[in-house]
Design a protein around this motif. Structure first.
Motif, PDB file in Angstrom:
ATOM      1  N   PHE A  59       0.828  -1.211   0.000  1.00 26.61           N
ATOM      2  CA  PHE A  59       0.000   0.000   0.000  1.00 26.61           C
ATOM      3  C   PHE A  59       0.860   1.258   0.000  1.00 26.61           C
ATOM      4  CE2 PHE A  59      -3.439  -2.739   1.868  1.00 26.61           C
ATOM      5  CZ  PHE A  59      -4.303  -2.616   0.789  1.00 26.61           C
ATOM      6  N   VAL A  60       1.939   1.240   0.769  1.00 22.39           N
ATOM      7  CA  VAL A  60       2.840   2.399   0.813  1.00 22.39           C
ATOM      8  C   VAL A  60       3.488   2.610  -0.553  1.00 22.39           C
ATOM      9  CG1 VAL A  60       5.007   3.239   1.810  1.00 22.39           C
ATOM     10  CG2 VAL A  60       3.251   2.273   3.289  1.00 22.39           C
ATOM     11  N   LEU A  61       3.975   1.529  -1.157  1.00 25.62           N
ATOM     12  CA  LEU A  61       4.601   1.653  -2.474  1.00 25.62           C
ATOM     13  C   LEU A  61       3.598   2.100  -3.529  1.00 25.62           C
ATOM     14  CD1 LEU A  61       6.928  -1.492  -2.565  1.00 25.62           C
ATOM     15  CD2 LEU A  61       7.600   0.894  -2.276  1.00 25.62           C
ATOM     16  N   LEU A  62       2.376   1.633  -3.406  1.00 27.81           N
ATOM     17  CA  LEU A  62       1.347   2.002  -4.373  1.00 27.81           C
ATOM     18  C   LEU A  62       0.984   3.484  -4.280  1.00 27.81           C
ATOM     19  CD1 LEU A  62      -0.601   0.811  -6.525  1.00 27.81           C
ATOM     20  CD2 LEU A  62      -2.240   0.521  -4.675  1.00 27.81           C
ATOM     21  N   TYR A  69       6.915  -0.529 -11.430  1.00 30.00           N
ATOM     22  CA  TYR A  69       7.773  -1.673 -11.137  1.00 30.00           C
ATOM     23  C   TYR A  69       8.025  -1.847  -9.638  1.00 30.00           C
ATOM     24  CZ  TYR A  69       8.447  -1.854 -16.117  1.00 30.00           C
ATOM     25  OH  TYR A  69       8.220  -1.950 -17.458  1.00 30.00           O
ATOM     26  N   TYR A  70       7.764  -0.834  -8.844  1.00 31.81           N
ATOM     27  CA  TYR A  70       7.865  -0.989  -7.392  1.00 31.81           C
ATOM     28  C   TYR A  70       6.820  -1.960  -6.859  1.00 31.81           C
ATOM     29  CZ  TYR A  70      11.224   2.816  -6.894  1.00 31.81           C
ATOM     30  OH  TYR A  70      12.341   3.592  -6.952  1.00 31.81           O
ATOM     31  N   ASN A  71       5.711  -2.067  -7.563  1.00 30.59           N
ATOM     32  CA  ASN A  71       4.674  -2.998  -7.137  1.00 30.59           C
ATOM     33  C   ASN A  71       5.114  -4.444  -7.281  1.00 30.59           C
ATOM     34  OD1 ASN A  71       2.881  -0.899  -6.562  1.00 30.59           O
ATOM     35  ND2 ASN A  71       2.328  -0.760  -8.709  1.00 30.59           N
ATOM     36  N   LEU A  72       6.067  -4.698  -8.151  1.00 25.85           N
ATOM     37  CA  LEU A  72       6.583  -6.056  -8.318  1.00 25.85           C
ATOM     38  C   LEU A  72       7.308  -6.542  -7.061  1.00 25.85           C
ATOM     39  CD1 LEU A  72       7.890  -5.952 -11.992  1.00 25.85           C
ATOM     40  CD2 LEU A  72       5.849  -7.083 -11.128  1.00 25.85           C
TER      41      LEU A  72
END
Length: 94
Positions: A59-62, A69-72
């Protein structure tokens, strides 16, 4: 935009999985219980906590980063956690 929605749904499912594992840690999970695996409660507790932390990280990265690509990172970590969970839960105590 559609990718963020898909990742958001994945993170919600990850939270629901963590909650379910937390609720079932003293009972049974599919065919596994305390009689079939002596480390059952510890494995379920650790997995639930890890999945919860990974979903919060997701959730923080989103929300903070626009790079998709951070969601990966979240997807990889959660898949790896579930892999380790399945390997540990299927060990035979002989």
């Amino acid at each position: 935009m559609i990718l963020k929605i898909v990742v958001l749904v994945y993170l919600c499912l990850l939270l629901l999985t963590a909650y379910y594992l937390w609720q079932k840690r003293k009972d049974h999970f599919l065919i596994f219980n305390n009689q079939t695996n002596t480390n059952f409660q510890a494995i379920m507790t650790c997995t639930a906590i890890l999945l919860f932390l990974e979903s919060i990280l997701g959730f923080v990265l989103l929300l903070l980063f626009t790079n998709k690509y951070y969601n990966l990172i979240t997807i990889f970590l959660s898949c790896f956690t579930i892999l380790i969970f399945s390997l540990l839960i299927n060990q035979k105590n002989e």
